[in-house]
Design an enzyme around this catalytic site. Structure first.
Site, short mmCIF file in Angstrom:
data_model
loop_
_atom_site.label_atom_id
_atom_site.label_comp_id
_atom_site.label_asym_id
_atom_site.label_seq_id
_atom_site.Cartn_x
_atom_site.Cartn_y
_atom_site.Cartn_z
N CYS A 129 0.90 -1.44 -0.13
CA CYS A 129 -0.01 0.09 0.07
C CYS A 129 0.88 1.20 0.08
O CYS A 129 0.65 2.21 -0.70
CB CYS A 129 -1.01 -0.06 1.23
SG CYS A 129 -0.20 -0.17 2.68
N ASP A 327 -7.79 5.33 -1.52
CA ASP A 327 -7.60 4.24 -0.83
C ASP A 327 -7.09 3.04 -1.74
O ASP A 327 -7.69 2.52 -2.68
CB ASP A 327 -8.76 3.55 0.00
CG ASP A 327 -8.43 2.56 0.94
OD1 ASP A 327 -7.01 1.92 0.91
OD2 ASP A 327 -9.11 2.08 1.74
N HIS A 329 -6.28 0.05 -1.07
CA HIS A 329 -6.75 -1.40 -0.70
C HIS A 329 -7.99 -1.88 -1.14
O HIS A 329 -8.98 -2.19 -0.60
CB HIS A 329 -6.80 -1.23 1.03
CG HIS A 329 -5.63 -0.71 1.84
ND1 HIS A 329 -5.46 0.46 2.40
CD2 HIS A 329 -4.45 -1.64 2.11
CE1 HIS A 329 -4.46 0.49 2.68
NE2 HIS A 329 -3.64 -0.62 2.57
#
Length: 440
Positions: A129, A327, A329
């Site tokens: 990430c 994000d 993820h």
């Protein structure tokens, strides 16, 4: 579509962590473990492949809840997005903000991309990430470098030429060209200049490998090395400077800007300045909220990478005391960016997410873009003013000083630009490699 409060999403996500990913929990399109394994394939490579597929599928179940939640904005407070201000009480500003946010390049976890050299990994779910958010910050800097601050990378509605077979105007054609120039640099293939495969190769010099969790300081130097090594003609006019000792040495920056690979090229370079900082001591200090707001309000800012412990986000704006972010993820399928007319839609985030500043991790890395030496001088003045205002009675988190770092007798930290880190830095970064974030 359904409405789900952030609190409910948090509870669901927390409970999901304690559940086994059975078939009824899998979303359509996720990967299920094969029922019959080849009994002869007992090597660690096969086990690693199954493990990463399992983690990828389960993470997508978990994070898809968050992606589908609604994000609420107040009409009574301004929204700042990388130096641009939007007032939702005025007609048209909501749509302008939506277009501005979606225009940012969104880089997420992918699966089934070409195998990473030296490993069995074909997905980066659950470990990359910080690399993904670093890519997003770099992408924003390159958009400013190529398009300028007054223009944005417009989001394609379908596939640009899919319905009519031709472009509606020259601007749309230029937008297509820019899209298909920048996004392939971040493709998930060994040849992509700033793709995951290349970044991992540069990370090996700091002792990191595919599957490791990369600290923010490591990511900053990996991005620097990747830009320095890029040989694309459109990237010869840009460089990266990574701040050390929380101090920007102006002469060091301008030296990098004036260094030209071609003797007949007298133009100074653009620079992306990466500033690793820590917002206080052991816990988040609300006093630094004004600092973060001030940073994201500057036109020179290209974002902040940070987030929660073990979860890196790309922060691009704020409203009141909540931060707006993208994000990484979210697990998506591999897109082959080498083919003609590859789909662009999955490289743009459909909706913004918000997070309370109180939940932000203490360590983060700030990015600034300056077009040339004069732009850097203006930026250093404006950023210094902002630092004085936001720091109040406290010491500034970083500062600009005249001269070179060597003028301040930091001889022990002088490094060879051909290497990513000095030996002392390698030992220190390796020691902190398992922490939530790394402060350089």
């Amino acid at each position: 579509d359904f409405m789900l409060s952030p609190e409910a999403a948090h509870i669901i996500s927390a409970r999901a962590d304690n559940l086994a990913p059975t078939a009824k929990h899998r979303r359509p399109g996720s990967i299920a473990l094969p029922r019959n394994l080849n009994r002869e394939a007992t090597g660690t490579d096969e086990v690693d492949k199954l493990k990463t597929k399992f983690i990828s599928a389960w993470n997508n179940v978990k994070y898809s809840w968050v992606l589908k939640t609604k994000t609420y904005f107040s009409r009574n407070s301004p929204v700042l997005l990388l130096g641009k201000c939007y007032h939702f009480k005025y007609e048209g500003n909501v749509e302008e903000f939506r277009k501005g946010f979606i225009s940012r390049i969104w880089l997420t976890h992918r699966e089934e991309f070409p195998q990473i050299e030296g490993s069995a990994l074909t997905t980066d779910c659950a470990w990359s990430c910080t690399l993904r958010t670093g890519q997003m910050l770099l992408a924003q800097g390159l958009i400013l470098h190529i398009l300028g601050r007054e223009r944005e990378l417009k989001t394609p509605t379908i596939s640009l030429k899919e319905t009519t077979g031709r472009y509606s105007d020259d601007h749309e054609m230029q937008n297509e060209i820019y899209h298909r120039k920048i996004i392939p640099w971040f493709g998930d293939s060994p040849l992509a200049l700033f793709g995951l495969h290349q970044l991992i190769e540069y990370g090996k010099k700091s002792g990191e490998k595919a599957g490791d969790w990369y600290g923010l300081a490591v990511v900053a130097h990996i991005l620097r090395k990747a830009v320095e090594e890029a040989r694309h003609p459109d990237l010869q006019g840009i460089t990266i400077y990574v701040v050390q000792h929380c101090t920007v040495y102006s002469s060091d920056v301008t030296d990098k800007q004036c260094a030209s690979m071609a003797s007949d090229n007298t133009d100074d370079k653009a620079v992306i300045i990466l500033v690793p900082v820590r917002l206080g001591g052991e816990r988040n200090n609300a006093d630094y909220l004004d600092f973060v707001k001030g940073i994201l309000s500057l036109e020179y800012c290209v974002g902040i990478i940070g987030g929660k412990p073990k979860q890196s986000y790309y922060f691009a704006g704020f409203q009141d005391d909540t931060l707006i972010y993208m994000d990484p993820h979210y697990w998506q399928s591999f897109v082959d960016v080498s083919i003609k007319d590859f789909p662009l839609e999955t490289f743009h985030c459909p909706s913004p997410k918000k997070m309370s500043f109180q939940k932000m991790d203490l360590s983060c890395t700030i990015g600034f873009y300056c077009q040339n030496v004069q732009d850097f001088k203006r930026a250093s003045e404006e950023i210094t003013k902002m630092l004085k205002i936001s720091s109040k009675e406290k010491h500034s988190l970083f500062s600009f000083v005249n001269g070179h770092s060597r003028d301040y007798d930091f001889t022990s930290t002088t490094t060879n630009e051909e290497d990513l880190f000095s030996e002392d830095e390698k030992k220190r970064l390796k020691r902190f490699s398992t922490e939530e974030f790394v402060l350089l």
